[in-house]
Design a protein around this motif. Structure first.
Motif, PDB file in Angstrom:
ATOM      1  N   ALA A  32      -1.006   4.769   0.814  1.00  0.00           N
ATOM      2  CA  ALA A  32      -1.692   4.711   2.126  1.00  0.00           C
ATOM      3  C   ALA A  32      -1.403   6.199   2.735  1.00  0.00           C
ATOM      4  CB  ALA A  32      -1.161   3.864   3.180  1.00  0.00           C
ATOM      5  N   PRO A  33      -2.411   6.789   3.345  1.00  0.00           N
ATOM      6  CA  PRO A  33      -2.028   8.008   4.307  1.00  0.00           C
ATOM      7  C   PRO A  33      -0.611   8.114   5.094  1.00  0.00           C
ATOM      8  CG  PRO A  33      -4.372   7.325   4.504  1.00  0.00           C
ATOM      9  CD  PRO A  33      -3.548   6.294   3.959  1.00  0.00           C
ATOM     10  N   LEU A  34      -0.142   9.314   5.044  1.00  0.00           N
ATOM     11  CA  LEU A  34       1.165   9.229   5.644  1.00  0.00           C
ATOM     12  C   LEU A  34       1.418   8.738   7.220  1.00  0.00           C
ATOM     13  CD1 LEU A  34       4.083  10.069   5.361  1.00  0.00           C
ATOM     14  CD2 LEU A  34       3.531  12.472   6.124  1.00  0.00           C
ATOM     15  N   ILE A  35       0.165   9.195   7.850  1.00  0.00           N
ATOM     16  CA  ILE A  35      -0.041   8.815   9.329  1.00  0.00           C
ATOM     17  C   ILE A  35      -0.052   7.368   9.539  1.00  0.00           C
ATOM     18  CG2 ILE A  35      -2.663   9.113   9.262  1.00  0.00           C
ATOM     19  CD1 ILE A  35      -0.228   9.940  12.164  1.00  0.00           C
ATOM     20  N   ILE A  36      -0.813   6.676   8.691  1.00  0.00           N
ATOM     21  CA  ILE A  36      -0.666   5.006   8.500  1.00  0.00           C
ATOM     22  C   ILE A  36       0.591   4.514   8.212  1.00  0.00           C
ATOM     23  CG2 ILE A  36      -1.845   3.114   7.570  1.00  0.00           C
ATOM     24  CD1 ILE A  36      -3.923   4.827   9.152  1.00  0.00           C
ATOM     25  N   LEU A  37       1.486   5.158   7.161  1.00  0.00           N
ATOM     26  CA  LEU A  37       2.406   4.618   6.730  1.00  0.00           C
ATOM     27  C   LEU A  37       3.577   4.850   8.096  1.00  0.00           C
ATOM     28  CD1 LEU A  37       3.240   6.053   3.003  1.00  0.00           C
ATOM     29  CD2 LEU A  37       2.698   3.540   4.044  1.00  0.00           C
ATOM     30  N   ALA A  38       3.420   5.956   8.697  1.00  0.00           N
ATOM     31  CA  ALA A  38       4.300   6.085   9.829  1.00  0.00           C
ATOM     32  C   ALA A  38       4.326   5.179  11.075  1.00  0.00           C
ATOM     33  CB  ALA A  38       4.186   7.803  10.300  1.00  0.00           C
ATOM     34  N   ALA A  39       2.825   4.813  11.298  1.00  0.00           N
ATOM     35  CA  ALA A  39       2.414   3.827  12.442  1.00  0.00           C
ATOM     36  C   ALA A  39       2.820   2.705  12.204  1.00  0.00           C
ATOM     37  CB  ALA A  39       0.870   4.127  12.616  1.00  0.00           C
ATOM     38  N   ILE A  40       2.876   2.256  10.658  1.00  0.00           N
ATOM     39  CA  ILE A  40       3.335   0.783  10.416  1.00  0.00           C
ATOM     40  C   ILE A  40       4.711   0.686  10.452  1.00  0.00           C
ATOM     41  CG2 ILE A  40       3.589  -0.973   8.666  1.00  0.00           C
ATOM     42  CD1 ILE A  40       0.592   0.273   7.468  1.00  0.00           C
ATOM     43  N   ILE A  41       5.595   1.577   9.931  1.00  0.00           N
ATOM     44  CA  ILE A  41       6.876   1.615  10.120  1.00  0.00           C
ATOM     45  C   ILE A  41       7.553   1.812  11.598  1.00  0.00           C
ATOM     46  CG2 ILE A  41       7.398   4.023   9.792  1.00  0.00           C
ATOM     47  CD1 ILE A  41       9.723   1.297   8.478  1.00  0.00           C
ATOM     48  N   GLY A  42       6.800   2.525  12.390  1.00  0.00           N
ATOM     49  CA  GLY A  42       7.031   2.590  13.974  1.00  0.00           C
ATOM     50  C   GLY A  42       6.818   1.404  14.409  1.00  0.00           C
ATOM     51  N   ALA A  43       5.598   0.802  14.252  1.00  0.00           N
ATOM     52  CA  ALA A  43       5.256  -0.677  14.813  1.00  0.00           C
ATOM     53  C   ALA A  43       6.476  -1.616  14.473  1.00  0.00           C
ATOM     54  CB  ALA A  43       4.000  -1.109  14.452  1.00  0.00           C
ATOM     55  N   ILE A  91      11.122   1.569  -3.382  1.00  0.00           N
ATOM     56  CA  ILE A  91      11.172   1.027  -1.972  1.00  0.00           C
ATOM     57  C   ILE A  91      10.200   0.254  -1.532  1.00  0.00           C
ATOM     58  CG2 ILE A  91       9.854   3.286  -1.309  1.00  0.00           C
ATOM     59  CD1 ILE A  91      12.409   1.433   0.782  1.00  0.00           C
ATOM     60  N   ASN A  92       8.837   0.190  -2.181  1.00  0.00           N
ATOM     61  CA  ASN A  92       7.700  -0.429  -1.696  1.00  0.00           C
ATOM     62  C   ASN A  92       8.082  -1.964  -2.106  1.00  0.00           C
ATOM     63  OD1 ASN A  92       6.380   2.430  -2.255  1.00  0.00           O
ATOM     64  ND2 ASN A  92       5.753   1.413  -0.523  1.00  0.00           N
ATOM     65  N   ALA A  93       8.426  -2.114  -3.344  1.00  0.00           N
ATOM     66  CA  ALA A  93       8.514  -3.459  -3.867  1.00  0.00           C
ATOM     67  C   ALA A  93       9.834  -4.057  -3.186  1.00  0.00           C
ATOM     68  CB  ALA A  93       8.854  -3.492  -5.426  1.00  0.00           C
ATOM     69  N   ALA A  94      10.873  -3.260  -2.919  1.00  0.00           N
ATOM     70  CA  ALA A  94      12.049  -3.761  -2.045  1.00  0.00           C
ATOM     71  C   ALA A  94      11.663  -4.526  -0.754  1.00  0.00           C
ATOM     72  CB  ALA A  94      12.966  -2.589  -2.057  1.00  0.00           C
ATOM     73  N   LEU A  95      10.486  -3.614  -0.080  1.00  0.00           N
ATOM     74  CA  LEU A  95      10.150  -4.136   1.062  1.00  0.00           C
ATOM     75  C   LEU A  95       9.289  -5.210   1.135  1.00  0.00           C
ATOM     76  CD1 LEU A  95       9.155  -0.506   2.958  1.00  0.00           C
ATOM     77  CD2 LEU A  95      11.301  -2.126   3.428  1.00  0.00           C
ATOM     78  N   LEU A  96       8.517  -5.513  -0.142  1.00  0.00           N
ATOM     79  CA  LEU A  96       7.755  -6.512  -0.335  1.00  0.00           C
ATOM     80  C   LEU A  96       8.884  -7.861  -0.089  1.00  0.00           C
ATOM     81  CD1 LEU A  96       4.991  -5.987  -2.789  1.00  0.00           C
ATOM     82  CD2 LEU A  96       4.779  -6.695  -0.503  1.00  0.00           C
ATOM     83  N   PHE A 129       0.987  -1.208   0.031  1.00  0.00           N
ATOM     84  CA  PHE A 129       0.023  -0.157  -0.024  1.00  0.00           C
ATOM     85  C   PHE A 129       1.016   1.355   0.004  1.00  0.00           C
ATOM     86  CE2 PHE A 129      -2.326  -3.426   2.319  1.00  0.00           C
ATOM     87  CZ  PHE A 129      -3.573  -3.426   1.458  1.00  0.00           C
ATOM     88  N   PRO A 130       1.646   1.615  -1.148  1.00  0.00           N
ATOM     89  CA  PRO A 130       2.479   2.635  -1.163  1.00  0.00           C
ATOM     90  C   PRO A 130       1.818   4.131  -1.071  1.00  0.00           C
ATOM     91  CG  PRO A 130       1.996   1.707  -3.237  1.00  0.00           C
ATOM     92  CD  PRO A 130       1.411   0.757  -2.448  1.00  0.00           C
TER      93      PRO A 130
END
Length: 429
Positions: A331-342, A398-403, A328-329
């Motif tokens: 996704a809202p910035l706040i959601i991405l920040a929460a996921i990477i933080g988690a 970056i998104n495919a690399a993380l996959l 989900f490249p």
């Protein structure tokens, strides 16, 4: 009920020998994290000066991990044959010399060579440190204390990030060489650390082992039972019908934990930039604090949890988080920040198991061989992903690399469901 006169070393009260062993081991782990973390801050300045390509940056970033593979695979067995102390002491001398040599790096190949050799020394720490500490400390504190090793590793890693951010642009060579300072302190402390009585027992040297126990413990303290080594013992015993599944799982477990972690942490700036998180000191500070918070919280989690379910659910959550970041490249910035933080919080915390789990899987006579093999296998995964990650980002985004990285967590999850042993109630034998 056991009395002081019949108490085993395993049940002894905490004393100054335990404190010395903890300081020597935890200090070495801080140093490991510090050395590995420094390259993340220094690599950009070094690349600008030496005109290093993205693929070569991956080689420099992965160089210490390649060395860890060599060191863990080789010196784990050496410590099982020659003793913990001699390997543990001289390893710090190597840290000091190699740290200083980085001041004189003239090109990428010099720097890579020094980092590979430093990695060999770190591999020794991985193979011997946790095993030695597990053989010294009381059984009731063993799990939590071994989990603390990862917290101290991240303390060193985070400290290195800040040192790199602050001074790498001014003098990246001096930043890399700064690891010589804590290495001197730890090397001096290890002079007073005796040989592991458990290792002496495996060699049939019970009298020497008991002399150490008599010197540091109350009168009447006894040696715990261990499996005695024989001349027929071989490193290949790790792969016989009794140990092969455990050895394989230990290596897969460790590799699948660190492979995505090292790739992301070594190139954390392009990762966070690629995800669209606003750059600046505040972002870097928050992300570093999340990692540190994770390893601190998971000291308690590891101490309170059974090993098998903890390995399974953390791999599952890490896979879900990395998969979501890749899938989900937009996704809202706040959601991405929460996921990477988690991810940073849980992935960092889950790594506390690395210094606990393998040390509990193997008997004393094979412990540093088994832990060293596991650490070596882990660095194959970490070196491969760290080497390839900049090229993956450049070619796929970056998104495919993380996959791609999420596949490691999925493999770890499946392997844990199928093979993970339960060792939380095991005695060191």
């Amino acid at each position: 009920m056991k009395t002081a006169q019949t108490r085993s070393m395993d049940d002894a009260k905490w004393n100054h020998l335990h404190t010395l062993a903890a300081f020597c081991t935890l200090g070495g782990t801080v140093l490991d994290g510090y050395i590995l973390g420094l390259i993340g801050g220094a690599i950009h300045a070094a690349s600008d000066e030496m005109h290093i390509s993205p693929l070569s940056q991956g080689l420099v970033g992965a160089s210490a991990l390649i060395g860890i593979f060599i060191g863990g695979l080789t010196f784990g067995r050496v410590a099982d044959r020659l003793g913990r102390k001699v390997v543990f002491q001289w390893n710090l001398v190597a840290f000091i010399v190699l740290s200083i040599l980085q001041l004189f790096a003239l090109n990428m190949w010099d720097l890579t060579a020094y980092r590979v050799l430093l990695g060999v020394a770190i591999g020794v720490e991985y193979a011997v440190g946790a095993a030695l500490l597990s053989e010294f400390v009381p059984a009731r504190t063993r799990g939590a204390l071994l989990a603390t090793l990862q917290a101290t590793w991240f303390l060193g890693f985070v400290a290195a990030n800040f040192v790199g951010l602050a001074w790498a642009d001014a003098n990246w060579r001096l930043v890399l060489a700064s690891s010589a300072i804590p290495a001197v302190v730890i090397a001096v402390a290890r002079i007073w650390l005796p040989e592991s009585p458990r290792w002496l027992q495996t060699q049939g040297r019970d009298t020497e082992a008991q002399e150490i126990v008599d010197k540091y413990f109350p009168t009447g303290t006894t040696l715990p039972p261990v499996e005695v080594a024989t001349k027929s013992d071989r490193w290949t015993e790790l792969f016989d019908k009794k140990f092969w599944r455990m050895s394989t799982y230990a290596g897969v477990f460790w590799a699948c934990q660190v492979a995505p972690l090292f790739a992301i942490f070594t190139f954390i700036t392009p990762v966070l930039d690629g995800l669209g998180l606003p750059s600046g000191f505040q972002r870097d500070f928050i992300m570093n604090m999340l990692q540190l918070a994770g390893v601190i919280v998971f000291i308690w989690v590891v101490g309170a949890s059974r090993r098998r379910p903890l390995a399974i659910w953390t791999f599952g959550v890490i896979f879900a988080l990395l998969f979501a970041l890749g899938l989900f490249p937009h996704a809202p910035l706040i959601i991405l920040a929460a996921i990477i933080g988690a991810y940073l919080f849980i992935a960092a915390g889950a790594c506390n198991l690395e210094f606990v789990y393998p040390s509990e899987m193997f008997p004393t006579r094979l412990r540093t061989s088994g832990v060293g093999f596991s650490a070596a296998m882990s660095r194959i995964g970490a070196a491969a992903t760290t080497y390839a990650f900049p090229a993956l980002i450049a070619s796929l985004g970056i998104n495919a690399a993380l996959l791609v990285l999420s596949a490691f967590a999925l493999i770890g999850f499946i392997a844990s469901v199928l093979w993970a042993p339960e060792t939380s109630k095991s005695t060191i034998r």
